[in-house]
Design a protein around this motif. Structure first.
Motif, mmCIF file in Angstrom:
data_model
loop_
_atom_site.group_PDB
_atom_site.id
_atom_site.type_symbol
_atom_site.label_atom_id
_atom_site.label_comp_id
_atom_site.label_asym_id
_atom_site.label_seq_id
_atom_site.Cartn_x
_atom_site.Cartn_y
_atom_site.Cartn_z
ATOM 1 N N VAL A 47 0.899 -1.151 0.000
ATOM 2 C CA VAL A 47 0.000 0.000 0.000
ATOM 3 C C VAL A 47 0.936 1.198 0.000
ATOM 4 O O VAL A 47 1.837 1.283 0.840
ATOM 5 N N THR A 48 0.768 2.104 -0.928
ATOM 6 C CA THR A 48 1.717 3.199 -1.094
ATOM 7 C C THR A 48 1.752 4.144 0.103
ATOM 8 O O THR A 48 2.825 4.485 0.591
ATOM 9 N N SER A 49 0.599 4.596 0.573
ATOM 10 C CA SER A 49 0.564 5.541 1.695
ATOM 11 C C SER A 49 -0.834 5.577 2.296
ATOM 12 O O SER A 49 -1.756 4.926 1.790
ATOM 13 N N LEU A 50 -1.006 6.375 3.335
ATOM 14 C CA LEU A 50 -2.338 6.541 3.923
ATOM 15 C C LEU A 50 -3.323 7.078 2.895
ATOM 16 O O LEU A 50 -4.511 6.773 2.943
ATOM 17 N N TYR A 51 -2.842 7.879 1.949
ATOM 18 C CA TYR A 51 -3.711 8.403 0.887
ATOM 19 C C TYR A 51 -4.295 7.301 0.015
ATOM 20 O O TYR A 51 -5.277 7.517 -0.677
ATOM 21 N N HIS A 52 -3.672 6.138 0.024
ATOM 22 C CA HIS A 52 -4.085 5.032 -0.839
ATOM 23 C C HIS A 52 -4.946 3.995 -0.128
ATOM 24 O O HIS A 52 -5.200 2.927 -0.669
ATOM 25 N N LEU A 53 -5.395 4.312 1.079
ATOM 26 C CA LEU A 53 -6.265 3.384 1.790
ATOM 27 C C LEU A 53 -7.678 3.444 1.243
ATOM 28 O O LEU A 53 -8.175 4.506 0.880
ATOM 29 N N ASP A 54 -8.304 2.279 1.173
ATOM 30 C CA ASP A 54 -9.714 2.184 0.799
ATOM 31 C C ASP A 54 -10.286 0.943 1.490
ATOM 32 O O ASP A 54 -9.594 0.308 2.290
ATOM 33 N N ASP A 55 -11.504 0.615 1.191
ATOM 34 C CA ASP A 55 -12.148 -0.516 1.862
ATOM 35 C C ASP A 55 -11.407 -1.836 1.658
ATOM 36 O O ASP A 55 -11.492 -2.729 2.489
ATOM 37 N N SER A 56 -10.648 -1.948 0.568
ATOM 38 C CA SER A 56 -9.963 -3.207 0.279
ATOM 39 C C SER A 56 -8.673 -3.391 1.081
ATOM 40 O O SER A 56 -8.176 -4.506 1.177
ATOM 41 N N ASN A 57 -8.134 -2.321 1.662
ATOM 42 C CA ASN A 57 -6.837 -2.452 2.324
ATOM 43 C C ASN A 57 -6.733 -1.741 3.681
ATOM 44 O O ASN A 57 -5.667 -1.736 4.274
ATOM 45 N N VAL A 58 -7.803 -1.142 4.159
ATOM 46 C CA VAL A 58 -7.734 -0.423 5.429
ATOM 47 C C VAL A 58 -7.350 -1.352 6.583
ATOM 48 O O VAL A 58 -6.745 -0.922 7.565
ATOM 49 N N SER A 59 -7.620 -2.628 6.470
ATOM 50 C CA SER A 59 -7.255 -3.578 7.524
ATOM 51 C C SER A 59 -5.739 -3.676 7.700
ATOM 52 O O SER A 59 -5.259 -4.064 8.769
ATOM 53 N N VAL A 60 -4.985 -3.318 6.669
ATOM 54 C CA VAL A 60 -3.522 -3.325 6.766
ATOM 55 C C VAL A 60 -3.067 -2.396 7.889
ATOM 56 O O VAL A 60 -2.256 -2.764 8.738
ATOM 57 N N VAL A 61 -3.606 -1.178 7.910
ATOM 58 C CA VAL A 61 -3.210 -0.212 8.935
ATOM 59 C C VAL A 61 -3.791 -0.593 10.294
ATOM 60 O O VAL A 61 -3.144 -0.417 11.322
ATOM 61 N N GLN A 62 -4.989 -1.144 10.300
ATOM 62 C CA GLN A 62 -5.553 -1.608 11.561
ATOM 63 C C GLN A 62 -4.638 -2.657 12.193
ATOM 64 O O GLN A 62 -4.390 -2.632 13.400
ATOM 65 N N GLY A 63 -4.124 -3.562 11.375
ATOM 66 C CA GLY A 63 -3.195 -4.575 11.871
ATOM 67 C C GLY A 63 -1.891 -3.977 12.356
ATOM 68 O O GLY A 63 -1.320 -4.426 13.354
ATOM 69 N N MET A 64 -1.422 -2.945 11.658
ATOM 70 C CA MET A 64 -0.184 -2.283 12.067
ATOM 71 C C MET A 64 -0.350 -1.630 13.438
ATOM 72 O O MET A 64 0.580 -1.632 14.244
ATOM 73 N N MET A 65 -1.535 -1.092 13.702
ATOM 74 C CA MET A 65 -1.795 -0.473 15.000
ATOM 75 C C MET A 65 -1.721 -1.504 16.122
ATOM 76 O O MET A 65 -1.298 -1.193 17.232
ATOM 77 N N SER A 66 -2.085 -2.739 15.834
ATOM 78 C CA SER A 66 -1.983 -3.807 16.823
ATOM 79 C C SER A 66 -0.550 -4.308 16.971
ATOM 80 O O SER A 66 -0.124 -4.668 18.073
ATOM 81 N N LYS A 67 0.186 -4.348 15.875
ATOM 82 C CA LYS A 67 1.556 -4.867 15.895
ATOM 83 C C LYS A 67 2.534 -3.899 16.541
ATOM 84 O O LYS A 67 3.513 -4.330 17.162
ATOM 85 N N ALA A 68 2.315 -2.598 16.396
ATOM 86 C CA ALA A 68 3.265 -1.609 16.924
ATOM 87 C C ALA A 68 3.553 -1.809 18.412
ATOM 88 O O ALA A 68 4.725 -1.875 18.808
ATOM 89 N N PRO A 69 2.532 -1.930 19.282
ATOM 90 C CA PRO A 69 2.863 -2.150 20.697
ATOM 91 C C PRO A 69 3.509 -3.510 20.962
ATOM 92 O O PRO A 69 4.334 -3.634 21.864
ATOM 93 N N GLU A 70 3.163 -4.512 20.173
ATOM 94 C CA GLU A 70 3.830 -5.816 20.321
ATOM 95 C C GLU A 70 5.322 -5.679 20.058
ATOM 96 O O GLU A 70 6.149 -6.231 20.786
ATOM 97 N N ILE A 71 5.664 -4.954 19.001
ATOM 98 C CA ILE A 71 7.068 -4.776 18.641
ATOM 99 C C ILE A 71 7.769 -3.912 19.681
ATOM 100 O O ILE A 71 8.914 -4.178 20.055
ATOM 101 N N ALA A 72 7.087 -2.882 20.171
ATOM 102 C CA ALA A 72 7.665 -2.047 21.223
ATOM 103 C C ALA A 72 7.988 -2.897 22.458
ATOM 104 O O ALA A 72 9.046 -2.725 23.074
ATOM 105 N N LYS A 73 7.112 -3.822 22.801
ATOM 106 C CA LYS A 73 7.372 -4.706 23.940
ATOM 107 C C LYS A 73 8.561 -5.616 23.656
ATOM 108 O O LYS A 73 9.394 -5.850 24.542
#
Length: 119
Positions: A47-73
């Protein structure tokens, strides 16, 4: 995407110092860190950037929001971390593949985020 730097890293064509990988995401050390801990979290789906999010790929960023704290830990950032997403040239995005910068020990960082600096 064949000319995308991060897609080449995902494919193993360019080496990286990985800290996390699963079927959907890869996290690795930034080669030009702006803080003592500077990890890039990228989706394996291009996915190129936040500007390129749509219904078909918005779950990518949702998943990243979950992974970020896991990686921080994983990186033992128990006092907290900063997650940054740059979008487009005007937002400081240098690689055309959506990614989070996970920054730790930001009090020792060489980059504040405002304004963008060359360090």
């Amino acid at each position: 995407m064949s000319d995308c730097l991060f897609c080449k890293i995902i494919a193993g064509d360019i080496p990286s110092k990985k800290v996390y990988e699963d079927d959907e995401y890869l996290a690795f050390w930034d080669i030009a860190p702006k803080a003592p801990v500077h990890i890039l979290l990228i989706p394996k789906k291009h996915v190129t950037s936040l500007y390129h999010l749509d219904d078909s790929n918005v779950s990518v960023v949702q998943g990243m929001m979950s992974k970020a704290p896991e990686i921080a830990k994983l990186m033992e950032l128990n006092d907290g971390f900063r997650a940054v997403v740059n979008t487009g040239d005007g937002g400081g995005q240098e690689v055309g593949h959506i990614h989070f910068h996970i920054l730790g020990d930001v009090r020792k960082a060489t980059w504040s985020g405002f304004p963008l600096q060359d360090n």
